[in-house]
Motif scaffolding. Structure first.
Motif, PDB file in Angstrom:
ATOM      1  N   SER A   1      -0.238   9.513 137.010  1.00 25.96           N
ATOM      2  CA  SER A   1       0.798   8.808 136.318  1.00 25.96           C
ATOM      3  C   SER A   1       1.239   9.445 135.075  1.00 25.96           C
ATOM      4  CB  SER A   1       0.545   7.542 136.003  1.00 25.96           C
ATOM      5  OG  SER A   1      -0.751   7.581 134.974  1.00 25.96           O
ATOM      6  N   LEU A   2       2.416   9.400 134.416  1.00 26.01           N
ATOM      7  CA  LEU A   2       2.827   9.967 133.417  1.00 26.01           C
ATOM      8  C   LEU A   2       2.225   9.563 132.201  1.00 26.01           C
ATOM      9  CD1 LEU A   2       4.954  11.705 132.035  1.00 26.01           C
ATOM     10  CD2 LEU A   2       6.538   9.682 131.670  1.00 26.01           C
ATOM     11  N   VAL A   3       1.651   8.211 132.264  1.00 26.01           N
ATOM     12  CA  VAL A   3       1.049   7.770 131.100  1.00 26.01           C
ATOM     13  C   VAL A   3      -0.414   8.605 131.199  1.00 26.01           C
ATOM     14  CG1 VAL A   3      -0.597   5.622 130.511  1.00 26.01           C
ATOM     15  CG2 VAL A   3       1.848   5.421 131.048  1.00 26.01           C
ATOM     16  N   GLU A   4      -0.830   8.755 132.226  1.00 22.18           N
ATOM     17  CA  GLU A   4      -2.157   9.656 132.087  1.00 22.18           C
ATOM     18  C   GLU A   4      -1.937  10.907 131.564  1.00 22.18           C
ATOM     19  OE1 GLU A   4      -6.028  10.515 135.185  1.00 22.18           O
ATOM     20  OE2 GLU A   4      -4.172  11.394 135.717  1.00 22.18           O
ATOM     21  N   ALA A   5      -0.670  11.541 131.863  1.00 21.13           N
ATOM     22  CA  ALA A   5      -0.773  13.119 131.372  1.00 21.13           C
ATOM     23  C   ALA A   5      -0.410  12.653 129.657  1.00 21.13           C
ATOM     24  CB  ALA A   5       0.690  13.464 132.137  1.00 21.13           C
ATOM     25  N   LEU A   6       0.127  11.715 129.326  1.00 23.69           N
ATOM     26  CA  LEU A   6       0.272  11.323 127.796  1.00 23.69           C
ATOM     27  C   LEU A   6      -1.127  11.155 127.388  1.00 23.69           C
ATOM     28  CD1 LEU A   6       3.470   9.169 128.168  1.00 23.69           C
ATOM     29  CD2 LEU A   6       3.563  11.263 126.928  1.00 23.69           C
ATOM     30  N   TYR A   7      -2.080  10.430 127.882  1.00 23.73           N
ATOM     31  CA  TYR A   7      -3.111  10.139 127.512  1.00 23.73           C
ATOM     32  C   TYR A   7      -4.275  11.437 127.446  1.00 23.73           C
ATOM     33  CZ  TYR A   7      -8.083   8.510 127.528  1.00 23.73           C
ATOM     34  OH  TYR A   7      -9.496   8.372 127.482  1.00 23.73           O
ATOM     35  N   LEU A   8      -4.032  12.123 128.220  1.00 19.66           N
ATOM     36  CA  LEU A   8      -4.809  13.345 128.120  1.00 19.66           C
ATOM     37  C   LEU A   8      -4.405  14.248 127.017  1.00 19.66           C
ATOM     38  CD1 LEU A   8      -5.236  14.084 131.974  1.00 19.66           C
ATOM     39  CD2 LEU A   8      -7.041  13.489 130.509  1.00 19.66           C
ATOM     40  N   LYS A   9      -3.182  14.183 126.584  1.00 23.51           N
ATOM     41  CA  LYS A   9      -2.591  14.905 125.363  1.00 23.51           C
ATOM     42  C   LYS A   9      -2.968  14.106 124.197  1.00 23.51           C
ATOM     43  CE  LYS A   9      -0.339  18.174 125.223  1.00 23.51           C
ATOM     44  NZ  LYS A   9      -0.677  19.600 124.589  1.00 23.51           N
ATOM     45  N   GLY A  10      -3.577  13.139 124.262  1.00 25.41           N
ATOM     46  CA  GLY A  10      -3.760  12.251 123.001  1.00 25.41           C
ATOM     47  C   GLY A  10      -2.337  11.435 122.543  1.00 25.41           C
ATOM     48  N   LEU A  11      -1.399  11.324 123.610  1.00 25.26           N
ATOM     49  CA  LEU A  11      -0.119  10.641 123.069  1.00 25.26           C
ATOM     50  C   LEU A  11      -0.026   9.260 123.687  1.00 25.26           C
ATOM     51  CD1 LEU A  11       1.888  13.848 124.383  1.00 25.26           C
ATOM     52  CD2 LEU A  11       1.597  12.999 121.803  1.00 25.26           C
ATOM     53  N   TYR A  12      -1.172   8.686 124.215  1.00 24.77           N
ATOM     54  CA  TYR A  12      -1.158   7.408 124.630  1.00 24.77           C
ATOM     55  C   TYR A  12      -2.610   7.003 124.645  1.00 24.77           C
ATOM     56  CZ  TYR A  12      -0.800   2.943 126.940  1.00 24.77           C
ATOM     57  OH  TYR A  12      -0.842   1.590 127.017  1.00 24.77           O
ATOM     58  N   LYS A  13      -2.948   5.626 123.961  1.00 24.61           N
ATOM     59  CA  LYS A  13      -3.932   4.946 124.294  1.00 24.61           C
ATOM     60  C   LYS A  13      -3.860   3.602 124.634  1.00 24.61           C
ATOM     61  CE  LYS A  13      -5.496   3.791 119.455  1.00 24.61           C
ATOM     62  NZ  LYS A  13      -6.629   4.059 118.470  1.00 24.61           N
ATOM     63  N   PRO A  14      -4.691   2.899 125.600  1.00 21.58           N
ATOM     64  CA  PRO A  14      -4.498   1.752 125.904  1.00 21.58           C
ATOM     65  C   PRO A  14      -4.652   0.712 125.015  1.00 21.58           C
ATOM     66  CG  PRO A  14      -5.897   2.862 127.505  1.00 21.58           C
ATOM     67  CD  PRO A  14      -5.605   3.748 126.284  1.00 21.58           C
ATOM     68  N   PRO A  15      -3.953  -0.625 124.852  1.00 21.08           N
ATOM     69  CA  PRO A  15      -4.028  -1.531 123.640  1.00 21.08           C
ATOM     70  C   PRO A  15      -5.410  -1.781 123.365  1.00 21.08           C
ATOM     71  CG  PRO A  15      -3.542  -2.625 125.747  1.00 21.08           C
ATOM     72  CD  PRO A  15      -3.376  -1.268 125.980  1.00 21.08           C
ATOM     73  N   TRP A  16      -5.651  -2.073 122.097  1.00 20.61           N
ATOM     74  CA  TRP A  16      -6.835  -2.906 121.630  1.00 20.61           C
ATOM     75  C   TRP A  16      -7.147  -4.200 122.440  1.00 20.61           C
ATOM     76  CZ3 TRP A  16     -10.012  -1.978 117.134  1.00 20.61           C
ATOM     77  CH2 TRP A  16      -9.773  -0.611 116.408  1.00 20.61           C
ATOM     78  N   LEU A  17      -8.177  -4.741 122.455  1.00 14.21           N
ATOM     79  CA  LEU A  17      -8.443  -5.890 122.857  1.00 14.21           C
ATOM     80  C   LEU A  17      -8.025  -7.147 122.125  1.00 14.21           C
ATOM     81  CD1 LEU A  17     -12.266  -5.740 124.556  1.00 14.21           C
ATOM     82  CD2 LEU A  17      -9.905  -5.566 125.710  1.00 14.21           C
TER      83      LEU A  17
END
Ligand code: SF4
Ligand SMILES: [Zn+2]
Length: 382
Positions: free
Chosen positions: A259-275
């Protein structure tokens, strides 16, 4: 406030990137002898603490994903990449799944997923739709069957057909990806391809035929800050009930494969929300209607999920996750009062951080991304 037209360049780029990801995704192989996924969970059903069955059938592949699809979605990687799954295959997966599980659970609630649109004949054969709903409603003890689909396929004629397949008093519920009330967030950050009018018409059709409607509300789509994400999820839940949805499933965004989100995550450009953000949204929307916390029923399962970014402690996340589960069963926000942690201050401080405009952020993040590199990494690990 900028409108959709001002984001046409960004939307075009996002579309290009998601389409490239889909085109390189390898096919998934399943078996007609068992469902693609089967989970038994505890949930609140009409005030009772019950077991709920989540049964996922092999996805043909969402038609929207075939053209690129939503930025956070990885369902395509668990699918047949658009090659339609035969009705007999789906019926057999369903039958073996319930035959093995129903006697052990006594569950009143069956949720049937195929990571796309149940009511779209191109993804899920007409015969399979009617047969599976009829069989599901004949199972002893089942009181509610939930399916899901994109708003564009929820039309009077189709809903009437599905309703006729279900034998009363079993009720039918349809889950719809509402995601965000803000058109820019839904259309650009999520690339949902649906405007509010589609959602409104879908809810009305369901209502007309006495079918329950469930809105999936995303918490923290890509390019959106933690604070904006909380405010948007709260506003979306309010809007969902205003439009007439019967219930809401709050979906804290997780990182899905391919997913695009995974691509962003791997580059440090996305992280899932805090609980803590999930707790905050629930606290601010308590009493508006029936709200569940979802976010883990996906197929293929997400690789990275919501957590508290508490250095050197997993127990903090575990405690809050437990209270979220308890909330789903009890629908009582007091479950969140029993635990707090020093990382709450870090979460709160993060909410204050200054942000560029959404347009600047999207361009900066996408400018830092190499989709070719991401695809190579997914295929070869380097
Ligand atoms: S989130 Fe739903 S509509 Fe969007 S691509 Fe995935 S399956 Fe399709
Ligand atoms: Zn903590």
């Amino acid at each position: 406030m900028k409108g959709l037209k001002d984001f046409s360049r960004e939307l075009c780029l996002i579309n290009k990137l998601v389409l490239k990801i889909r085109k390189n995704t390898p096919i998934s192989i399943g078996s007609w002898r068992k469902p693609a996924n089967l989970l038994i969970k505890r949930d609140c059903y009409k005030g009772r603490n019950v077991s709920v069955i989540d049964l996922t059938l092999t996805p043909t592949g969402c038609e929207w994903a075939k053209t690129g699809g939503c930025t956070m979605c990885g369902e395509w990687s668990g699918s047949r990449l658009g090659k339609k799954v035969d009705a007999k295959y789906h019926i057999s997966q369903f039958a073996t799944g319930v035959a093995n599980i129903i006697p052990k659970t006594g569950s009143p609630w069956l949720r049937i997923y195929q990571e796309g649109s149940f009511m779209n004949n191109a993804e899920f054969d007409n015969l399979a739709q009617a047969t599976i709903l009829r069989l599901a409603s004949l199972i002893k003890g089942i009181e509610r069957v939930t399916i899901e689909g994109r708003a564009q396929y929820i039309k009077d004629k189709k809903i009437k057909e599905l309703k006729e397949a279900i034998i009363p008093p079993v009720e039918l519920e349809v889950g719809i990806g509402f995601e965000a009330q803000d058109e820019l967030i839904r259309m650009v950050c999520v690339n949902k391809g649906l405007v509010k009018k589609h959602l409104y018409n879908a809810v009305n059709s369901l209502r007309k035929y006495g079918v329950r409607s469930l809105a999936y509300v995303l918490l923290k789509p890509p390019f959106v800050s933690e604070k904006e994400a909380i405010d948007e999820a709260v506003a979306t839940i309010k809007e969902a009930f205003r439009l007439g949805f019967d219930s809401v499933s709050l979906e804290p965004l997780s990182v899905h494969p391919w997913s695009l989100v995974e691509a962003l995550y791997l580059k440090g450009l996305y992280k899932p929300p805090w609980l803590w953000s999930i707790v905050e949204v629930i606290n601010q929307t308590d009493g508006l209607g029936e709200i569940r916390i979802g976010g883990c029923e996906y197929y293929p399962p997400p690789e990275v999920v919501s957590r508290n970014y508490h250095k050197n402690s997993n127990s903090c996340s575990k405690r809050v996750l437990e209270s979220l589960k308890e909330y789903n069963i009890s629908q009582d926000i007091n479950v969140f009062n029993s635990f707090t942690c020093k990382c709450r201050a870090d979460w709160e401080n993060g909410l204050e951080s200054k942000q560029d405009s959404l347009k600047t952020r999207i361009n900066r993040y996408l400018g830092n991304l190499s989709i070719d590199k991401y695809i190579r990494y997914k295929l070869d690990g380097n």
